[in-house]
Enzyme design. Structure first.
Site, PDB file in Angstrom:
ATOM      1  N   CYS A 122      66.067  54.274  87.987  1.00 56.70           N
ATOM      2  CA  CYS A 122      67.441  54.325  87.526  1.00 56.70           C
ATOM      3  C   CYS A 122      67.047  54.066  85.881  1.00 56.70           C
ATOM      4  O   CYS A 122      67.063  53.810  85.125  1.00 56.70           O
ATOM      5  CB  CYS A 122      66.825  52.237  87.511  1.00 56.70           C
ATOM      6  SG  CYS A 122      67.115  51.402  88.684  1.00 56.70           S
ATOM      7  N   LEU A 123      68.438  55.256  85.069  1.00 57.28           N
ATOM      8  CA  LEU A 123      67.932  55.085  84.354  1.00 57.28           C
ATOM      9  C   LEU A 123      69.535  55.594  83.817  1.00 57.28           C
ATOM     10  O   LEU A 123      69.947  55.174  82.621  1.00 57.28           O
ATOM     11  CB  LEU A 123      66.785  56.843  84.105  1.00 57.28           C
ATOM     12  CG  LEU A 123      67.321  57.606  82.137  1.00 57.28           C
ATOM     13  CD1 LEU A 123      66.673  56.728  81.382  1.00 57.28           C
ATOM     14  CD2 LEU A 123      66.700  58.916  82.542  1.00 57.28           C
ATOM     15  N   PRO A 126      77.131  53.942  84.088  1.00 56.66           N
ATOM     16  CA  PRO A 126      77.951  54.942  83.352  1.00 56.66           C
ATOM     17  C   PRO A 126      78.666  55.083  82.233  1.00 56.66           C
ATOM     18  O   PRO A 126      78.904  55.965  82.506  1.00 56.66           O
ATOM     19  CB  PRO A 126      78.860  53.177  83.714  1.00 56.66           C
ATOM     20  CG  PRO A 126      77.995  52.340  84.280  1.00 56.66           C
ATOM     21  CD  PRO A 126      76.667  53.089  83.775  1.00 56.66           C
ATOM     22  N   GLY A 239      60.002  65.083  88.564  1.00 56.18           N
ATOM     23  CA  GLY A 239      60.936  65.300  89.614  1.00 56.18           C
ATOM     24  C   GLY A 239      61.556  66.857  89.488  1.00 56.18           C
ATOM     25  O   GLY A 239      62.666  66.901  90.463  1.00 56.18           O
ATOM     26  N   HIS A 336      77.671  83.328 107.762  1.00 55.06           N
ATOM     27  CA  HIS A 336      77.782  82.629 109.697  1.00 55.06           C
ATOM     28  C   HIS A 336      79.142  82.778 109.933  1.00 55.06           C
ATOM     29  O   HIS A 336      79.852  82.363 110.556  1.00 55.06           O
ATOM     30  CB  HIS A 336      77.379  80.554 110.060  1.00 55.06           C
ATOM     31  CG  HIS A 336      76.390  80.844 110.293  1.00 55.06           C
ATOM     32  ND1 HIS A 336      74.769  81.152 109.300  1.00 55.06           N
ATOM     33  CD2 HIS A 336      75.016  80.446 110.737  1.00 55.06           C
ATOM     34  CE1 HIS A 336      74.094  81.184 109.064  1.00 55.06           C
ATOM     35  NE2 HIS A 336      74.139  80.703 110.801  1.00 55.06           N
ATOM     36  N   GLU A 361      68.525  64.173  87.850  1.00 56.78           N
ATOM     37  CA  GLU A 361      67.579  64.865  87.553  1.00 56.78           C
ATOM     38  C   GLU A 361      67.468  65.882  85.923  1.00 56.78           C
ATOM     39  O   GLU A 361      66.786  66.729  86.414  1.00 56.78           O
ATOM     40  CB  GLU A 361      66.532  64.927  88.478  1.00 56.78           C
ATOM     41  CG  GLU A 361      66.151  64.600  89.217  1.00 56.78           C
ATOM     42  CD  GLU A 361      64.926  64.467  90.157  1.00 56.78           C
ATOM     43  OE1 GLU A 361      63.517  64.801  89.216  1.00 56.78           O
ATOM     44  OE2 GLU A 361      64.663  63.705  90.859  1.00 56.78           O
ATOM     45  N   GLU A 365      72.979  71.814  82.459  1.00 52.72           N
ATOM     46  CA  GLU A 365      73.387  72.621  81.334  1.00 52.72           C
ATOM     47  C   GLU A 365      72.148  71.632  80.577  1.00 52.72           C
ATOM     48  O   GLU A 365      71.853  72.467  79.575  1.00 52.72           O
ATOM     49  CB  GLU A 365      75.149  71.718  80.761  1.00 52.72           C
ATOM     50  CG  GLU A 365      75.867  72.539  81.950  1.00 52.72           C
ATOM     51  CD  GLU A 365      75.888  71.523  82.616  1.00 52.72           C
ATOM     52  OE1 GLU A 365      76.133  71.124  83.105  1.00 52.72           O
ATOM     53  OE2 GLU A 365      76.717  73.156  83.356  1.00 52.72           O
TER      54      GLU A 365
HETATM   55  C1  FAD Z   1      74.057  61.750  94.013  1.00 54.78           C
HETATM   56  C2  FAD Z   1      73.334  61.141  93.178  1.00 54.78           C
HETATM   57  C3  FAD Z   1      72.208  60.643  92.650  1.00 54.78           C
HETATM   58  C4  FAD Z   1      71.494  60.430  91.836  1.00 54.78           C
HETATM   59  N1  FAD Z   1      70.215  59.731  91.991  1.00 54.78           N
HETATM   60  C5  FAD Z   1      69.734  58.853  90.648  1.00 54.78           C
HETATM   61  C6  FAD Z   1      68.859  58.548  89.795  1.00 54.78           C
HETATM   62  O1  FAD Z   1      68.213  58.270  91.252  1.00 54.78           O
HETATM   63  N2  FAD Z   1      68.376  57.400  89.246  1.00 54.78           N
HETATM   64  C7  FAD Z   1      69.355  58.061  88.381  1.00 54.78           C
HETATM   65  O2  FAD Z   1      68.279  57.387  87.089  1.00 54.78           O
HETATM   66  N3  FAD Z   1      70.438  59.068  87.597  1.00 54.78           N
HETATM   67  C8  FAD Z   1      70.651  59.033  88.861  1.00 54.78           C
HETATM   68  N4  FAD Z   1      72.337  60.164  89.260  1.00 54.78           N
HETATM   69  C9  FAD Z   1      72.754  60.293  87.716  1.00 54.78           C
HETATM   70  C10 FAD Z   1      72.617  62.008  87.285  1.00 54.78           C
HETATM   71  O3  FAD Z   1      71.034  62.302  86.764  1.00 54.78           O
HETATM   72  C11 FAD Z   1      73.680  62.196  86.740  1.00 54.78           C
HETATM   73  O4  FAD Z   1      74.972  62.498  87.118  1.00 54.78           O
HETATM   74  C12 FAD Z   1      73.407  63.048  85.241  1.00 54.78           C
HETATM   75  O5  FAD Z   1      72.053  63.211  84.643  1.00 54.78           O
HETATM   76  C13 FAD Z   1      74.434  63.558  84.918  1.00 54.78           C
HETATM   77  O6  FAD Z   1      75.307  62.708  84.086  1.00 54.78           O
HETATM   78  P1  FAD Z   1      76.442  62.035  83.850  1.00 54.78           P
HETATM   79  O7  FAD Z   1      76.791  62.218  85.569  1.00 54.78           O
HETATM   80  O8  FAD Z   1      77.516  61.180  83.570  1.00 54.78           O
HETATM   81  O9  FAD Z   1      77.597  63.707  83.300  1.00 54.78           O
HETATM   82  P2  FAD Z   1      77.843  63.513  81.582  1.00 54.78           P
HETATM   83  O10 FAD Z   1      76.269  63.224  81.273  1.00 54.78           O
HETATM   84  O11 FAD Z   1      79.027  63.049  81.812  1.00 54.78           O
HETATM   85  O12 FAD Z   1      78.393  65.703  82.228  1.00 54.78           O
HETATM   86  C14 FAD Z   1      79.519  66.043  82.487  1.00 54.78           C
HETATM   87  C15 FAD Z   1      79.731  67.246  82.007  1.00 54.78           C
HETATM   88  O13 FAD Z   1      78.791  68.054  80.760  1.00 54.78           O
HETATM   89  C16 FAD Z   1      77.720  68.505  80.435  1.00 54.78           C
HETATM   90  N5  FAD Z   1      77.221  68.136  79.226  1.00 54.78           N
HETATM   91  C17 FAD Z   1      77.594  66.870  78.200  1.00 54.78           C
HETATM   92  N6  FAD Z   1      76.126  66.807  77.569  1.00 54.78           N
HETATM   93  C18 FAD Z   1      76.232  68.031  77.310  1.00 54.78           C
HETATM   94  C19 FAD Z   1      76.031  68.441  76.126  1.00 54.78           C
HETATM   95  N7  FAD Z   1      75.523  68.603  75.134  1.00 54.78           N
HETATM   96  N8  FAD Z   1      75.901  69.947  75.788  1.00 54.78           N
HETATM   97  C20 FAD Z   1      76.573  70.317  77.302  1.00 54.78           C
HETATM   98  N9  FAD Z   1      76.895  70.401  78.261  1.00 54.78           N
HETATM   99  C21 FAD Z   1      76.613  69.298  78.564  1.00 54.78           C
HETATM  100  C22 FAD Z   1      77.386  67.965  82.128  1.00 54.78           C
HETATM  101  O14 FAD Z   1      75.758  68.978  81.531  1.00 54.78           O
HETATM  102  C23 FAD Z   1      78.242  67.963  82.634  1.00 54.78           C
HETATM  103  O15 FAD Z   1      78.749  69.148  83.141  1.00 54.78           O
HETATM  104  C24 FAD Z   1      72.172  60.892  90.463  1.00 54.78           C
HETATM  105  C25 FAD Z   1      73.122  61.420  90.305  1.00 54.78           C
HETATM  106  C26 FAD Z   1      74.162  61.735  91.372  1.00 54.78           C
HETATM  107  C27 FAD Z   1      75.371  62.628  91.989  1.00 54.78           C
END
Ligand code: FAD
Length: 380
Positions: A122-123, A126, A239, A336, A361, A365
Site C-alpha cells: 500500500c503506497l 488518491p 517488483g 488473429h 509499479e 514515464e
Molecule cells: C490495476 C492497478 C493496480 C494497482 N495496484 C497497486 C498496489 O497494489 N499498490 C499500490 O501502492 N499502487 C497500486 N497501483 C497504483 C499505481 O502504481 C499508480 O496508478 C501509478 O503509480 C500511477 O499513479 P497515478 O495513477 O496517480 O498517476 P499520476 O501520478 O497522476 O500520473 C498521471 C500521468 O502523468 C505522468 N507523470 C506523472 N509525473 C510525471 C513526471 N514527473 N514526468 C513525466 N510524467 C509524469 C504519469 O506517467 C502518468 O502518465 C495500481 C494501479 C492500477 C491501475
C-alpha cells in the site's frame, strides 16, 4: 550468464507445468467472472512460489531474482493477472523478511510463504501516485501505538488480503518523513472501497484501503522511523522485474497462440504463415521478446549482485519489457483478425492485462525519470 543452469531450467519447467495445468485452462473464465483464484495461489505456494526470494528459515524458497523472473514469466503464460498478483504478494512478503526483526519475521512470514495469509502493498494514494513521496496518510504516535488516518488507492488484493504493508507519514514532508507499518486485516477502523471496474487484471480485486483512527502497535513498524520510502523503493526494484517478466510471459503466450492460429487459418488460398509480410512480423515479435528477456535477466543478475546500477537497470528492464510485451500482444491480436477480438481466443484478455503493466509499479514515464536521473548524476 546467458545460459540457464539445470536447476533454473527445472524451476522454469515446474512453473510452466503449473501454469499449463492449473491456470491457463481457467483464465478466460476467471477474467469474465472476476474470480480471484486464492486456492490456485495457495497451490502455487505449496510448490515454493509464495516466498520465492524469501529466506528459508521462515518458509521461503531462498531463490534468486533471476529465478523469480523465470517463474513469473512461466506463470504469466497461463494468466498475467494471476502471476502479477503473486508477484505483489512476493514483494510485500520479502519486505517483511528483509526489513523486519526476528520477531516480526517469525510472526508474519511463515503464513505468508504458505499463502495461508495474503499480503498487499500500500503506497499509492488518491493525491499521490507517481509522486509517492507526497503521501499524506498520517500515523501519529500515541504511547505504544500509532493512530493511522488516511486512504490508499488502487490496492491490489485489498479486502481479500490478511496483511497490509503500508507506507505512512510519521514525520515531516518528503521521503524522510515516511515509515512502513504492517497492518493486519480486522484491525478496528480499517475498511475497503468497492472493487474497481477495470480494463484488465479482473482476476484480482483492486480497492481503496481506508484508515480511520486505526491503532497499530509500534512493534509493527518495519525498520526505523523515516526508513519507509527506502523500504518501499527496495521492494519495487524486484517488483518491477517481476512485472516485466509477467509481460514477457503473457506476450509469449499470445505469440504461441498466433503461430498455432496462422498454421490453421487460410486466406487467398494459402495458410497465413505462408505470407512473407506476416512471417516478418512474427520474426520481429519474437526478436523483441528475446531482447527484452535477455535484458531483464541482466537486470535481475545485477539486483542479485547488488551492483550500484541495479535500480537503474531494473527501471530500464521494466520499461522495455512492459512496452515490448504490450506491443507483441497487440500485434498477436491483429494477426488473429476479428477472432483476436473475441474473448474465447484468449488474446484480447492478454492485451487488456498487459496494458496496466505500463502504468503500475511506477509508470513507464517514471522509469524514464529514474533512468535519466541516474545518467545525469553519473555525468556530474
Ligand atoms: C490495476 C492497478 C493496480 C494497482 N495496484 C497497486 C498496489 O497494489 N499498490 C499500490 O501502492 N499502487 C497500486 N497501483 C497504483 C499505481 O502504481 C499508480 O496508478 C501509478 O503509480 C500511477 O499513479 P497515478 O495513477 O496517480 O498517476 P499520476 O501520478 O497522476 O500520473 C498521471 C500521468 O502523468 C505522468 N507523470 C506523472 N509525473 C510525471 C513526471 N514527473 N514526468 C513525466 N510524467 C509524469 C504519469 O506517467 C502518468 O502518465 C495500481 C494501479 C492500477 C491501475
Amino acid at each position: 550468464m546467458f545460459t540457464l543452469t539445470q536447476d533454473q531450467i527445472a524451476i522454469r519447467e515446474m512453473a510452466r507445468d503449473f501454469a499449463n495445468a492449473e491456470i491457463a485452462p481457467f483464465a478466460v473464465d476467471w477474467d469474465e467472472k472476476k474470480h480471484f483464484p486464492v486456492d490456485t495461489l495457495r497451490a502455487a505456494a505449496a510448490l515454493g512460489m509464495g516466498g520465492i526470494y524469501v529466506q528459508d528459515d521462515v518458509g521461503g524458497s531462498g531463490l534468486s531474482r533471476l529465478d523469480a523472473a523465470l517463474i513469473f514469466e512461466a506463470l504469466a503464460t497461463g494468466c498475467p493477472g494471476t502471476a502479477a498478483f503473486l508477484s505483489i504478494h512476493n514483494m510485500a512478503t520479502w519486505m517483511i523478511d528483509r526489513f523486519g526483526d526476528e520477531d516480526q519475521r517469525a510472526t508474519w512470514v511463515p503464513r505468508l510463504t504458505t499463502m495461508e495469509h495474503i499480503a498487499s502493498y500500500c503506497l499509492t494514494e488518491p493525491g499521490a501516485g507517481s509522486d509517492a513521496a507526497a503521501l499524506k496518510t498520517k500515523a501519529v504516535r500515541d504511547g505504544e501505538y500509532y493512530v493511522v488516518d488516511g486512504q490508499k488507492q488502487f490496492i491490489s488484493g485489498a479486502g481479500a488480503s490478511d496483511i497490509y504493508v503500508v507506507m505512512v507519514r510519521t514525520g515531516g514532508d518528503g521521503p524522510k518523513g515516511i515509515s512502513t507499518l504492517v497492518i493486519e486485516a480486522g484491525t478496528p477502523g480499517l475498511s475497503f472501497g468497492a472493487n474497481e471496474k477495470k480494463m484488465g487484471w479482473n482476476v484480482q480485486p483492486t480497492r481503496a484501503v481506508i484508515f480511520e483512527g486505526v491503532r497499530v502497535p509500534v512493534q509493527n513498524r518495519l525498520g526505523a522511523e523515516g526508513d519507509g520510502f527506502k523500504i518501499a523503493m527496495a521492494g519495487l526494484d524486484g517488483g518491477r522485474l517481476n512485472i516485466g517478466a509477467c509481460s514477457l510471459g503473457g506476450a509469449q503466450a499470445a505469440l504461441d497462440k498466433t503461430l498455432a492460429y496462422m498454421r490453421e487459418r487460410k486466406a487467398f488460398g494459402q495458410r497465413l504463415d505462408a505470407f512473407q509480410a506476416l512471417q516478418f512480423r512474427l520474426a520481429d515479435m519474437a526478436t523483441e521478446l528475446e531482447v527484452a528477456r535477455t535484458f531483464l535477466w541482466r537486470a535481475a543478475a545485477a539486483l542479485d549482485a547488488k551492483t550500484p546500477d541495479a535500480t537503474k537497470l531494473c527501471a530500464m528492464a521494466k520499461r522495455f519489457a512492459t512496452d515490448a510485451g504490450f506491443n507483441v500482444a497487440n500485434e498477436a491480436l491483429q494477426l488473429h483478425g476479428g477472432y483476436g477480438y473475441l474473448a474465447d481466443y484468449g488474446v484480447e484478455k492478454i492485451v487488456r492485462d498487459l496494458r496496466v503493466h505500463q502504468i503500475l509499479e511506477g509508470t513507464n514515464e517514471i522509469m524514464r525519470l529514474i533512468i535519466s536521473r541516474a545518467l545525469i548524476a553519473q555525468g556530474n
